[in-house]
Design an enzyme around this catalytic site. Structure first.
Site, PDB file in Angstrom:
ATOM      1  CG  HIS B  72      -0.495   0.387   2.550  1.00  0.00           C
ATOM      2  ND1 HIS B  72      -0.360  -0.649   3.559  1.00  0.00           N
ATOM      3  CD2 HIS B  72      -0.003   1.322   3.173  1.00  0.00           C
ATOM      4  CE1 HIS B  72       0.008  -0.169   4.370  1.00  0.00           C
ATOM      5  NE2 HIS B  72       0.299   1.181   4.456  1.00  0.00           N
ATOM      6  CG  ASP B 103      -0.364  -3.969   2.509  1.00  0.00           C
ATOM      7  OD1 ASP B 103       0.138  -3.303   1.584  1.00  0.00           O
ATOM      8  OD2 ASP B 103      -0.952  -3.379   3.557  1.00  0.00           O
ATOM      9  CB  SER B 183       2.990   1.574   6.229  1.00  0.00           C
ATOM     10  OG  SER B 183       1.923   1.753   6.965  1.00  0.00           O
TER      11      SER B 183
END
Lengths: 484, 494
Positions: B72, B103, B183
């Site tokens: 992402h 992901d 992230s």
């Protein structure tokens, strides 16, 4: 001098009729205690609610109000202006298709009230007087005028009927209030938009027909045509059907199976005129009294059983057909509306709650029903509610399972369509009840698009049923109506 | 009181770097900051890109001069740069593998100089236990200096990966906050990578989610052959086997256990191997309990977790009970690129086709994402229903996609077509529409000078005047500044 006196008298008499002296005695407050059945646990009733509306005395001892006022009522009481006495009223007839109900009060108190007289047609611009009670129970009136007459669907019914939009300076507190014109009853308020101060009222013509029908030995109700249609405005669509670009007519999309329309009309027909009136491409006609109105009014102004002449354009030719109008029969629908919320037939067997799908079941979730219900059930309702494959077909659903030893492993299943019971196909509760009767119980339920059946131990069923009835406090494990 | 609090706070903050610098300074050489400029697709006007924006994330250096981060972070990006702490230079990077179902993504840096004085991190051998202390590293909230947060493992469970919107895998829940920018940052246990920070919960504090070791290992093993195939799907829904009547009907003895197949996905690996009402007794030799669990590595896990560890092409061995007979069955695991899964897509321009100002596009998760599920209309409800029940209610049969009239570019030829918006096309000029490719040939065959388009659940077809439509095509494209009247992929779905 003489002509002058005459005109003076005329003016005075007009003023007198604008405010009928019996207005106070022709209106009551209606106090209702109501309990809706719980759609998901049908033996349960929801908490009682109190509703207060107005009612109109239309005949000695007969009071008119809205249907949603008295829906699921456990007690209906009537109270006059400034009076402390409350009289218990009986519901003679309530029809959600036009949102009207007729109540009866005991003969011995009927004399405390005096009935209205009916007014005729109220075209746009008619000056009207609205009445309601203030906090002290005294009559309060306000002026208004009919700003629009339209054919629109009621909150309680998908069927369109004629309503009057009244612009008024009176802040209406409750529905059911009378609308007067020339001192006579012109309508009854059924909805109020406080922001725009618009009162939506049912016209006297409709109310009078309802009252007469409700007091007759048999209630006739209002006619429906049983067809869905669409405007024919798009020039390309008109040309495709072989019609002139700026002509008239609306397109028939579907007819309710087995209805009067189904026998006379076909999907793809273009309705050019209905019951003597020319229908334009939007579906309007010119009403001699109300002006431009939606053509469904031509249907609802008729009585069930009436036949009407319809001119359609079919196979590039004008054809005359005769359509027999009928009363709307909710029982014919694949998914009945059950607007009144009549407790549903159900069967609770081995913890499995089985019933038919109805619109009121879906609407139990309130405003967000589209989102919160099972998408499969909602889709069925949106596409096929009025169109069963064959008459009498319903959607039998497994509402859910009350956990018990007998149904372990199945507890999570809910809102599924049942195709077979004990291996036999079912398309209504009638089928379910008769299979249960023949087989002595239900031990095997097949769900749509679900390969593993639900199987209950037949020998353990009787004990489980009484255990479930006791622990979940279910007064009756079955509700079957006599008609079956 | 205020004073004391402030002093205490200061000490607390100062203590952290002092205690950790000794053993952990090398981590600066392993964890990188990723700068991206992303441009999402415009599902309403698919001929143009959506608005663009920039953001950043984290990643860590893998052995072999590669960077691992979240998919992402780098999805729908037009430009990616990476930076090490203490180095002012940003190096352009590109995605070599993106795994949207879990992901994860792998990056490559064009300039090999970037990797000078960096130190790759290696993967741990085992997962931490509950309450073990782990470190979360990364560059949260846009900071330029490496951030380190300590936390403990609170839970290891299956959860939805929000990037794909449909896939669930194992997730490591830690009580350290994971913020935007974190992230892709590694989660360390005993100096080894055992997770990759990837999502948080909006409404709760101090809960962070990381992609755990088994998922990272699965990804690295998958791409070892130079392409990412994705997780294979078994495609079976089962029901617990507790009810004695059902057990007897299926022929299960009291000492046997298993689950019964209630639904087989037409695009799953089990299709053609398992059947409805098969009882799954064991998987790869592990006995399946009546609730679908197996005892594996000393833990009780769902039997499907054994498939999670396999790659496409691997086989899974079932012992089943079919028609009261025990059979042994090898199911090869496939990944059939299911068009009716409605996983969020990335880096892919949505297909569209325009005629007479009517824009048709296949139903996709991205398109559904434009609607607020709380205020849907019946037409929008149908779109969600078709997406969610395409296979269950056999709506997909004979189709490769559901084609939707997504918008109308107003022009006199389509003035009265507004009511058909968001409807699913059924036929065009009498031809059933299976995919985007069917639109153009079907539209070429007008009958009597009209195009007739029917929609699912609609009795009233849309009619276009063929001649007027043909005349209007260029005018509409010009007026609405549309570079091309179509973007339809040539190759068909496998």
């Amino acid at each position: 001098m003489k002509p002058f006196i005459l005109s003076l008298v005329l003016v005075l008499s007009l003023a007198a009729t604008a405010f009928p002296n019996n207005m106070e005695k022709a209106m009551v407050q209606i106090i209702v205690t109501a309990q809706r059945p719980d759609a998901r646990l049908p033996w349960r009733r929801e908490r009682p609610v109190l509703r207060v509306s107005y009612g109109i005395v239309v005949a000695p001892g007969r009071i008119l109000t809205t249907e949603d006022t008295v829906r699921n009522a456990t007690l209906v009481e009537v109270q006059g202006s400034g009076q402390s006495a409350k009289y218990t009223a009986r519901i003679l007839k309530a029809d959600p298709r036009i949102d009207a109900a007729l109540l009866a009060i005991p003969d011995e108190v009927a004399g405390n009230f005096s009935p209205i007289t009916w007014d005729g047609i109220q075209p746009r611009g008619t000056k009207v007087t609205l009445a309601q009670f203030d906090n002290a129970g005294q009559l309060q009136t306000g002026d208004g005028r009919v700003s629009e007459t339209s054919v629109s669907s009621l909150p309680s019914s998908p069927n369109a009927v004629l309503t009057l939009n009244v612009l008024s300076d009176l802040k209406l507190e409750r529905i059911g209030a009378p609308v007067y014109a020339n001192g006579r009853l012109a309508g009854m308020a059924i909805r109020y938009d406080a922001t725009n101060q618009i009162i939506e009222a049912l016209p006297a013509t409709l109310l009078k027909r309802f009252t007469e029908s409700a007091t007759a030995p048999q209630y006739r109700g209002f006619a429906t045509a049983g067809l869905s249609w669409a405007p024919m405005i798009d020039p390309a669509k008109r040309k495709y059907h072989g019609l002139k670009e700026n002509g008239r007519g609306v397109l028939v999309l579907r007819t309710t199976p087995d209805s009067g329309s189904a026998r006379a009309l076909e999907p793809g027909d273009v309705i050019l005129s209905w019951d003597g009136s020319v229908i334009d491409s939007h579906g309007y006609y010119m009403d001699p009294e109300y002006g431009r109105l939606g053509f469904p009014h031509l249907v609802s102004k008729r009585n069930p059983g009436d036949t009407v002449q319809v001119t359609v354009y079919r196979n590039r030719q004008e054809t005359n057909v005769t359509v027999t109008l009928e009363a709307y029969d909710d029982n014919r629908a694949l998914i009945p509306q059950n607007t009144e919320g009549v407790p549903a037939e159900y069967l609770m067997e081995g913890g499995l709650l089985i019933r038919e799908l109805t619109a009121d079941y879906l609407s139990a979730f309130g405003n967000r029903w589209l989102v919160l219900n099972s998408p499969q059930l909602v889709n069925l309702y949106l596409t096929r509610a009025q169109f069963p494959d064959k008459p009498g077909d319903r959607v039998v659903i497994l509402v859910g399972i009350l956990p018990d030893d007998i149904n372990k492993g199945y507890e999570m299943i809910r809102d599924q369509i049942i195709t077979h019971v004990n291996g036999k196909p079912v398309s209504s509760m009638k089928d379910v009840f008769s299979i249960r009767k023949t087989d002595g119980g239900i031990s095997h339920v097949t769900l749509k698009n679900f390969a593993a059946e639900i199987m209950l131990e037949p020998g353990a069923l009787a004990k489980a049923n009484s255990r479930i009835a006791e622990s979940y406090r279910i007064p009756s494990l079955i509700l079957e109506r006599k008609g079956n | 009181m205020k004073h004391i609090l402030r002093i205490y706070l200061l000490i607390g903050l100062a203590a952290l770097p002092r205690a950790s610098t000794a053993g952990l300074s090398h981590l600066r050489e392993s964890v990188v900051k990723i700068y991206v400029t992303a441009q999402r697709e415009d599902f309403q006007q698919p001929w143009q890109g959506g608005t663009s924006g920039s953001g950043n994330g984290s990643g860590y250096i893998l052995p072999g001069k590669r960077i691992l981060t979240n998919a992402h972070v780098v999805s729908d990006t037009r430009f990616i740069e990476v930076q090490r702490e203490g180095d002012t230079r940003r190096y352009p990077a590109k995605v070599i593998f993106a795994a949207h179902d879990c992901d994860l993504a792998m990056l490559e840096v064009t300039d090999p100089q970037f990797f000078d004085n960096t130190r790759p991190l290696s993967l741990g051998k085992t997962m931490p236990e509950l309450n073990d202390e782990v470190l979360v590293l990364g560059y949260p909230m846009g900071g330029d200096r490496l951030s380190l947060t300590k936390g403990v493992v609170s839970r290891i469970d299956y959860a939805l990966y929000s990037h794909s919107t449909v896939d669930s895998h194992l997730v490591l829940q830690v009580d350290a906050a994971i913020n935007p920018g974190n992230s892709g940052g590694p989660v360390l246990f005993n100096d080894k990578v055992i997770g990759l920070a990837f999502q948080g919960i909006m409404a709760s504090q101090n809960i962070g989610y990381a992609i755990p070791l088994p998922v990272i290992e699965h990804f690295l093993a998958d791409v070892a052959d130079g392409s990412y195939d994705g997780y294979p799907e078994l495609g079976v829904q089962h029901m617990e086997l507790i009810a004695p009547a059902l057990r007897r009907d299926l022929g299960l003895s009291d000492n046997q256990s298993g689950v019964v197949v209630a639904y087989i996905d037409p695009f799953g690996s089990a299709k053609g191997f398992l059947q409805d009402r098969d009882v799954l007794l064991s998987i790869d030799g592990y006995s399946i309990a009546n609730d679908g669990s197996v005892s594996y590595d000393g833990n009780t896990v769902e039997y499907t977790e054994l498939i999670e560890r396999k790659q496409r092409g691997d086989k899974v061995k079932f012992s089943i009970l079919r028609d009261h007979r025990i059979l042994s069955l090898n199911v090869p695991l496939a990944n059939r690129n299911d068009p009716f899964l409605y996983r969020q897509t990335y880096d892919e321009q949505p297909e569209y086709w325009i005629t007479g100002g009517l824009v048709f596009s296949p139903l996709s998760r991205g398109y559904l994402g434009m609607f607020n599920a709380d205020v849907i209309t019946p037409a929008i409800h149908r779109l969600f229903y078709y997406a969610d029940f395409a296979k269950k209610d056999r709506l997909y049969e004979g189709r490769e996609a559901f084609i939707v009239l997504i918008s109308r570019l107003p022009h006199p030829v389509n003035t009265y077509c507004e009511e058909y918006l968001n409807q699913i096309v059924r036929t065009v000029n009498g031809k059933f529409i299976r995919s985007m490719k069917d639109l153009e040939p079907a539209m070429a065959a007008a009958s009597n000078g009209f195009h007739v388009i029917t929609f699912e659940g609609q009795d009233n077809p849309l009619i276009l005047d063929a001649e007027a439509t043909a005349k209007a095509e260029n005018e509409i494209l010009f007026r609405y500044n549309i570079p091309s009247s179509s973007h339809v992929k040539k190759e068909s779905c496998p």
